[in-house]
Design a protein around this motif. Structure first.
Motif, mmCIF file in Angstrom:
data_model
loop_
_atom_site.group_PDB
_atom_site.id
_atom_site.type_symbol
_atom_site.label_atom_id
_atom_site.label_comp_id
_atom_site.label_asym_id
_atom_site.label_seq_id
_atom_site.Cartn_x
_atom_site.Cartn_y
_atom_site.Cartn_z
ATOM 1 N N TYR A 36 55.209 69.613 30.821
ATOM 2 C CA TYR A 36 56.185 68.536 30.625
ATOM 3 C C TYR A 36 56.394 68.356 29.116
ATOM 4 O O TYR A 36 55.449 68.074 28.381
ATOM 5 C CB TYR A 36 55.680 67.234 31.235
ATOM 6 N N ASN A 37 57.602 68.531 28.665
ATOM 7 C CA ASN A 37 57.868 68.466 27.215
ATOM 8 C C ASN A 37 58.942 67.434 26.878
ATOM 9 O O ASN A 37 59.611 67.541 25.853
ATOM 10 C CB ASN A 37 58.307 69.840 26.693
ATOM 11 N N TRP A 38 59.110 66.435 27.731
ATOM 12 C CA TRP A 38 60.150 65.428 27.531
ATOM 13 C C TRP A 38 59.507 64.047 27.544
ATOM 14 O O TRP A 38 58.862 63.659 28.515
ATOM 15 C CB TRP A 38 61.205 65.535 28.615
ATOM 16 N N GLU A 43 62.736 59.779 23.247
ATOM 17 C CA GLU A 43 64.112 60.264 23.212
ATOM 18 C C GLU A 43 65.128 59.113 23.329
ATOM 19 O O GLU A 43 66.195 59.154 22.718
ATOM 20 C CB GLU A 43 64.339 61.276 24.333
ATOM 21 N N TYR A 71 67.620 66.151 28.425
ATOM 22 C CA TYR A 71 67.134 65.686 29.723
ATOM 23 C C TYR A 71 67.490 66.663 30.828
ATOM 24 O O TYR A 71 66.684 66.931 31.737
ATOM 25 C CB TYR A 71 67.733 64.314 30.022
ATOM 26 N N THR A 74 64.957 69.470 31.444
ATOM 27 C CA THR A 74 63.547 69.139 31.636
ATOM 28 C C THR A 74 63.063 69.475 33.040
ATOM 29 O O THR A 74 63.834 69.579 33.997
ATOM 30 C CB THR A 74 63.309 67.641 31.390
ATOM 31 N N ARG A 75 61.765 69.598 33.136
ATOM 32 C CA ARG A 75 61.109 69.820 34.419
ATOM 33 C C ARG A 75 61.280 68.608 35.333
ATOM 34 O O ARG A 75 61.386 68.753 36.558
ATOM 35 C CB ARG A 75 59.633 70.113 34.177
ATOM 36 N N GLN A 76 61.337 67.419 34.761
ATOM 37 C CA GLN A 76 61.483 66.210 35.564
ATOM 38 C C GLN A 76 62.765 66.212 36.380
ATOM 39 O O GLN A 76 62.792 65.730 37.522
ATOM 40 C CB GLN A 76 61.450 64.964 34.670
#
Length: 527
Positions: A36-38, A43, A71, A74-76
């Motif tokens: 996870y890099n967000w 931001e 966004y 992202t993985r999310q």
């Protein structure tokens, strides 16, 4: 084996097959996922204070645009994809989807011969009109015209047609035929950076070019196999986003890349993964470029999805391989997801939509995308994390990230069960005939005779096709479920198709050029 509402009854596996299935499942589930890099809080603060890096500033981006693209990647987002709406108005399965340039509209084409333009955010149709095609619609695309809605479509009847809707709308939209192929046209593209040019690839092995300014149509090439000197039925065409280059794929295992400036020579590349070179029983159902054109993604029937380097390709080499889904029953699409093509998405014969991380090949998520059993089309929004899908269901599904994440995505127990079922079908049932394959095979045998008899009697081609499929209406409702793999269809089928094409060329038959399609609602015969 048999299918019932998308469910599959298992075939008993011997110990060796069970071990092979277990190894394949563990291999997919063992792929590492990206971190996870967000950071939402960080931001959001940057966006509110209008902070952005110099690279984005030099590129002309605002902090809000940078936030949105960040966004989106992202993985999310992938893990939170949920069904937002199901747009229902078509009466048959939906074969194609396309967003317009601004992303506020979707056009869809169906076996009911109608094209619908949706305001997907409101969940309402904007326009609904007859396409003028006489057989299944396989592709619809927006043309970026000024002051009107401009749509081009292709079909099983070989026609490429255009519909123009004025700003005031129209109670009865008329469509015009631009040009013909002598066989089905599954895919067409509007050339990037040029809204006046259309290219299409058909099962007649032809790649055709049409200029909307001059109404001039030309055959750019005929795709011929270098091994047996036979025509290759084409199922897909994609154009490089910036360069004069395109790729086509079809009924063999070669992905061919051509330079538009030199079409008289051999393809620039003939891409085949070394894993499949000795098998020669597969075909490519769809191929697409990534956002920059540096990579090409190809989905193989009865095999996996391969990612190629389009700039530095070496014979037999590929960048990544994605598996876990099933691609055997229809001509299935594949696509990238994310602003910079960070993820791979594909439908499956099990009715699920799979999301893979492009670099690690890990399954990031899978969701039920079609209750009838097959997801064929996947189109991402031009700039938002929105996904549109369709398949054998008679609707268009819109997917967006939800606000509530699940504890574990994907659920590992559900993923393992799905992978086991899919690999069991792939390993145990290759080469078996199901009832839909038998119907398909019979139609391929009798259609040349019916065509010849109809031609001798002076019957209209549209009536001939309608009567052919109406006579087998009891079985055609699920004929889109047929396996299109050469390994699953008797070798005589290809010869019958060649004979049919030769008879059509000798008769000089052409699809009807009338502006209104008058065929009745067809059964679900998707691609």
């Amino acid at each position: 084996m048999f299918f019932n509402d998308g469910e599959y009854n298992e075939t008993e596996a011997n110990p060796a097959d069970k071990a092979q299935i277990e190894v394949a499942v563990n291999k997919v589930m063992g792929k590492p996922k990206p971190d996870y890099n967000w950071n939402f809080a960080q931001e959001l603060m940057r966006r509110e204070h209008n902070l952005f890096n110099r690279i984005d500033w030099r590129g002309g981006q605002t902090s809000s645009l940078s936030f949105g693209q960040g966004y989106y990647a992202t993985r999310q987002v992938v893990e939170r994809m949920k069904l937002l709406d199901a747009l229902s108005l078509h009466r048959c399965c939906v074969n194609c989807l396309s967003f317009n340039r601004t992303g506020d509209l979707i056009c869809s084409g169906s076996d009911d011969l109608c094209i619908i333009i949706w305001d997907w955010a409101k969940g309402k149709p904007r326009h609904n009109f007859r396409s003028g095609h006489s057989l299944n619609i396989f592709q619809t695309k927006f043309i970026d015209s000024v002051g009107c809605l401009d749509i081009v479509s292709s079909s099983r009847d070989g026609q490429v047609r255009r519909a123009v809707i004025p700003p005031s709308g129209s109670s009865s939209t008329k469509t015009t035929r631009l040009y013909n192929h002598s066989d089905a046209v599954h895919k067409l593209v509007v050339v990037p950076q040029s809204r006046h040019e259309i290219m299409s690839a058909g099962e007649d092995a032809a790649v055709k070019h049409f200029d909307l300014r001059s109404n001039a149509c030309s055959t750019m090439l005929r795709c011929i196999s270098s091994e047996d000197n036979r025509r290759v039925r084409l199922f897909s065409i994609a154009h490089h986003p910036y360069m004069p280059e395109f790729c086509v794929s079809g009924s063999d295992d070669k992905l061919r890349v051509y330079d538009k400036r030199n079409l008289n020579s051999k393809p620039v590349h003939e891409m085949t993964p070394k894993d499949l070179k000795d098998i020669k029983i597969t075909q490519i159902t769809c191929a697409v470029y990534n956002h920059s054109g540096s990579e090409i993604l190809a989905s193989y029937s009865d095999a996996g999805i391969y990612l190629y380097d389009s700039r530095n390709y070496k014979d037999g080499e590929y960048l990544h391989y994605y598996e876990g889904h099933i691609n055997s029953r229809t001509i299935k699409g594949v696509n990238f997801f994310g602003p910079h093509s960070e993820y791979i998405i594909s439908g499956s014969d099990c009715g699920n939509i799979f999301f893979w991380d492009k670099n690690t090949e890990a399954v990031m998520n899978f969701v039920k995308g079609d209750h009838a059993g097959v997801v064929n089309c996947l189109e991402q929004h031009p700039w938002m994390p929105v996904l549109a899908t369709s398949g054998l269901d008679h609707n268009v599904k819109i997917w967006t990230p939800s606000g509530q994440p699940e504890a574990e995505v994907p659920r590992m127990d559900a993923l393992k069960e799905t992978l086991q079922r899919n690999f069991r079908r792939s390993i145990l049932d290759v080469g078996d005939f199901d009832i839909n394959q038998i119907h398909y095979f019979i139609r391929q045998l009798i259609e040349p005779r019916r065509n010849a008899a109809a031609a001798a009697a002076g019957q209209n081609p549209r009536e001939r096709n309608h009567n052919l499929f109406s006579s087998s209406s009891s079985s055609s409702s699920s004929s889109s479920n047929i396996s299109l793999s050469p390994g699953n269809v008797a070798t005589g089928t290809g010869q019958q198709q060649e004979q049919q094409q030769q008879q059509q060329r000798r008769r000089g038959s052409q699809p009807s050029s009338s502006d209104e399609g008058n065929a009745d609602v067809l059964g679900c015969r998707s691609q």
